[in-house]
Design a protein around this motif. Structure first.
Motif, mmCIF file in Angstrom:
data_model
loop_
_atom_site.group_PDB
_atom_site.id
_atom_site.type_symbol
_atom_site.label_atom_id
_atom_site.label_comp_id
_atom_site.label_asym_id
_atom_site.label_seq_id
_atom_site.Cartn_x
_atom_site.Cartn_y
_atom_site.Cartn_z
ATOM 1 N N THR A 474 0.806 -1.228 0.000
ATOM 2 C CA THR A 474 0.000 0.000 0.000
ATOM 3 C C THR A 474 0.835 1.272 0.000
ATOM 4 O O THR A 474 0.341 2.341 -0.377
ATOM 5 C CB THR A 474 -0.909 0.049 1.234
ATOM 6 O OG1 THR A 474 -0.104 0.158 2.426
ATOM 7 C CG2 THR A 474 -1.792 -1.185 1.323
ATOM 8 N N SER A 483 -4.020 2.535 4.015
ATOM 9 C CA SER A 483 -3.730 1.099 4.080
ATOM 10 C C SER A 483 -4.992 0.257 4.010
ATOM 11 O O SER A 483 -4.926 -0.967 4.035
ATOM 12 C CB SER A 483 -2.966 0.766 5.373
ATOM 13 O OG SER A 483 -3.838 0.830 6.494
ATOM 14 N N CYS A 485 -7.848 -1.570 2.186
ATOM 15 C CA CYS A 485 -7.953 -2.134 0.831
ATOM 16 C C CYS A 485 -8.977 -1.382 -0.010
ATOM 17 O O CYS A 485 -8.748 -1.097 -1.190
ATOM 18 C CB CYS A 485 -8.329 -3.609 0.903
ATOM 19 S SG CYS A 485 -7.218 -4.606 1.930
ATOM 20 N N CYS A 488 -8.222 2.086 -2.102
ATOM 21 C CA CYS A 488 -7.670 2.111 -3.456
ATOM 22 C C CYS A 488 -8.450 1.248 -4.439
ATOM 23 O O CYS A 488 -8.567 1.590 -5.614
ATOM 24 C CB CYS A 488 -6.214 1.642 -3.440
ATOM 25 S SG CYS A 488 -5.086 2.777 -2.612
#
Length: 553
Positions: A474, A483, A485, A488
């Motif tokens: 990350t 960080s 998931c 992003c």
């Protein structure tokens, strides 16, 4: 020659023949070699299974699952399976994964008779202790005693058993002859699930303010946009993002021209413009009071909506919306006379959710003089594609529904996104992450989002990311927003219908800053670092180790 001598000669010849046969087999093996890519033969499979079964102590074989019938344990077993077993066995238990099909022996199909015919105790022993000379690891280890986890996995493996031929016939008959009985009829046998569902958004989409004094969120006296009284409200719609108000005229409901923005606590106009909006809008008069909610809304906010009588069997997303008509099951509960989405194939299971969590149109545009924004005629167990067509996307073009890369940019399009994803192609289902019966997590997730992702995508997982630590993947500090998931891979860039409110994309693609520059698609970097430019994000990512520049464009 004595009888004894003849007997020994025969034994010698048999032994010699056996030795010769063994030598031939050995030579063939040496000549051809062993290949993990080849399936074992029938004899080898039978012998291996027999040896495996003999290795299980008799008292262990006779054990019964103490968690049988425990719905919570079944859900936990599903989560354990995804985290520990799905890499080899697949999310459906078939074993047809890139890892499972290249092991020797193959990862078995857990749905098949050879597995399902094992006793609870045999399954428990195999899961807890593994199987020697195979790829099957032990759930127990020096650092972990599986305890009830193994029994939870046994419970889940049992749930993978496909319906028998007679059960399939009963299921087909159910679709034809059963009728709706309402969610309350399910309560007696499924008390804990019913209580969770009752508190969920699914059970509270549409509410009658006469039966629920808390249904209307705002103070109506503060409405200066388009005034209405409590007496005009037949139903309220929504309680998370926005709230709209339906009034009754004859047999039809119509949306009042005002809505409450829950997040920003303010009144806003509500009207779907005739141009540049939903496909059906220009086909109706440009006036809310000429746009009944039956065709545009009610089919997805109810069970068994009847387009002739303009009435549903039950308001809200009740049990039978996902499980089909329940009258036969209530009379005599069996696996075969109710639809269990988990027993459907991956496409049909996802269709249960996609029927309403998507933007599309019926295959027949006009139905009895009306234009419906939901799949009229479809019910669980049928093929959604026979009733519903998802909105088309033109790559490189931004329209009302999509960004140029075909990521949705409006609400209620999770299905349009998801069918494009690698997840969908690998038979991941909506229920792998969400529990429509209700949870204490955001979006009815089965557990916090990062935990769900990392169950299958932990550091050095065969599924990726192929890095030693999450931070290395990350490029953000552990526990930080960057960080996560979903930050992003599921950025919140899809408008929810009121200004400034967005929901998460479900393509799982990473939108790069370069794509923002070229196509105007919001990227997760500057969505979070809103005070920075895309040029800053492009430069920052270019300095990340291990990233190929061409993958950032």
């Amino acid at each position: 020659m004595s009888i004894g001598t003849k007997l020994w000669r025969r034994i010698a010849w048999v032994a010699l023949g056996a030795a010769a046969l063994a030598a031939v087999v050995l030579l063939l093996v040496i000549w051809r070699g062993f290949r993990a890519g080849e399936p074992p033969g029938a004899l080898e499979t039978a012998v291996a299974r027999r040896v495996r079964d003999l290795a299980i102590p008799l008292h262990e074989q006779r054990e019964k699952n103490p968690l049988a019938g425990d719905a919570a344990a079944l859900q936990q077993g599903h989560e354990l399976f995804l985290a520990n077993c799905a890499t080899c066995h697949g999310v459906d238990g078939s074993g047809t994964t890139s890892v499972g099909t290249h092991l020797y022996p193959r990862a078995p199909d857990l749905r098949s008779a050879p597995t399902q015919n094992l006793s609870d105790g045999q399954l428990h022993f195999i899961i807890s202790n593994g199987v020697r000379f195979t790829g099957m690891p032990a759930l127990n280890s020096a650092h972990r005693v599986s305890g009830q986890d193994s029994w939870k996995l046994v419970l889940f493996v049992r749930s993978l058993r496909p319906l028998s031929q007679s059960e399939r016939a009963a299921e087909a008959q159910t679709l034809v002859s059963a009728h709706y009985v309402g969610s309350q009829a399910c309560q007696q046998c499924h008390q804990s699930i019913y209580q969770r569902w009752k508190k969920s958004p699914m059970a509270n989409v549409v509410r009658d303010p006469r039966g629920d004094p808390h249904a209307i969120i705002p103070d109506l006296s503060t409405n200066t946009v388009s005034r209405f009284s409590m007496d005009q409200v037949a139903f309220v719609y929504g309680s998370l993002w926005k709230q709209r108000y339906f009034t009754r005229v004859g047999n039809n409901l119509y949306p009042l021209p005002v809505q409450w923005d829950i997040r920003n606590q303010k009144w806003l106009p509500y009207h779907v413009p005739s141009q540049g909006a939903d496909w059906w809008a220009h086909l109706y008069p440009d006036d809310n009071m000429h746009r009944p909610t039956g065709p545009t809304c009610d089919g997805c906010h109810s069970v068994g909506y009847n387009i002739q009588t303009h009435t549903p069997a039950e308001w809200n997303v009740g049990c039978e919306r996902c499980h089909g008509p329940g009258s036969l099951h209530v009379e005599h509960p069996t696996r075969g006379n109710i639809i269990n989405p988990a027993q459907l194939d991956a496409v049909a299971e996802n269709d249960v959710c996609i029927q309403c969590h998507s933007q599309g149109r019926p295959l027949t545009a006009e139905i009895q003089g009306q234009y419906y924004d939901w799949p009229v005629g479809y019910q669980v167990g049928l093929q959604l594609r026979d009733y519903w067509k998802l909105e088309d996307c033109s790559l490189g073009h931004t329209d009302f529904y999509y960004f140029p890369d075909c990521t949705a940019h409006k609400n209620r399009m999770q299905g349009n996104d998801f069918v494009q994803s690698v997840m969908y192609r690998h038979q991941i289902s909506c229920s792998s992450c969400h529990d429509a019966h209700g949870t204490n997590n955001y979006a009815e997730l089965i557990k916090p989002a990062n935990q769900i992702c990392l169950d299958c995508h932990g550091p050095m997982s065969p599924n990726g990311p192929h890095t030693a630590t999450l931070e290395e993947h990350t490029h953000h500090k552990a526990g930080s927003a960057g960080s996560q998931c979903v930050a992003c891979h599921m950025p919140a860039i899809e408008a929810e219908g009121v200004p400034g409110t967005f929901v998460h994309a479900h393509t799982f693609r990473f939108v790069t800053p370069e794509m923002t520059e070229k196509y105007g698609i919001p990227n997760p970097c500057t969505t979070c670092h809103y005070d920075k430019t895309t040029a800053w994000a492009i430069e920052a990512m270019a300095r990340w180790n291990g990233k190929h520049p061409w993958r950032l464009r």
